[in-house]
Design a protein around this motif. Structure first.
Motif: not given
Length: 172
Positions: A49-58
């Motif tokens: 979930d943290s990876v997905v969240e970081a990928c979306s943080n743009r």
């Protein structure tokens, strides 16, 4: 994918489609040296979930809250996976995607530290090679992925390869 402004989800099937033939994956000598230095600890499925969240943080992202929820469900079902690159105990980079049979569709990657996303990608490639994966789908080419060995193939060829790969035993 989701439209970054409206959040509306839609299906995307690019033609041509980008893949990385696993035998052709390559990294620079400099990066390979940095990777061997132990700069990053790479794990799998420890912080999905943290990876997905970081990928979306743009500023503009196709990863809407609905998309995050869907991938979270796929992860809990054992179909979506992540590789995480950790530096000094902090998540510094990662990649996530979906595995079906002997196909892995990488969805997105991020880095907060130089080389961290690449370290996670290289770990995924190593795992896929070991498991006998037949198709590593990266969807679109970027200059970075082309340097790693990505090529474009026509959608018809991609669909043939996908059909063969998904018929095999799980490779992730």
């Amino acid at each position: 994918m989701a439209d970054s402004e409206s959040g509306e989800s839609f299906w995307l099937s690019p033609d041509p489609r980008a893949i990385i033939p696993l035998p052709d994956f390559r990294v620079t000598k400099t990066f390979a040296q940095r990777l061997r230095s132990g700069r990053f600890l790479v794990t799998f499925d420890q912080a999905f979930d943290s990876v997905v969240e970081a990928c979306s943080n743009r500023p503009r992202t196709w990863i809407s809250p609905e998309i995050k929820a869907v991938y979270g469900t796929l992860h809990r079902l054992g179909r979506a996976h992540s590789a995480e690159a950790w530096r000094e105990g902090k998540l510094a980079g990662g990649v996530y995607g979906v595995s079906v049979g002997r196909a892995f569709m990488a969805e997105s990657m991020f880095h907060d530290a130089r080389d961290a996303g690449m370290a996670a990608l290289a770990a995924v490639v190593g795992r896929l090679r070991t498991a006998g994966c037949e198709l590593f789908d990266v969807q679109f080419t970027t200059p970075h992925l082309i340097r790693c060995g990505a090529v474009e193939i026509p959608r018809a060829e991609y669909l043939k390869r996908l059909q063969k790969a998904v018929a095999g035993a799980d490779a992730f």
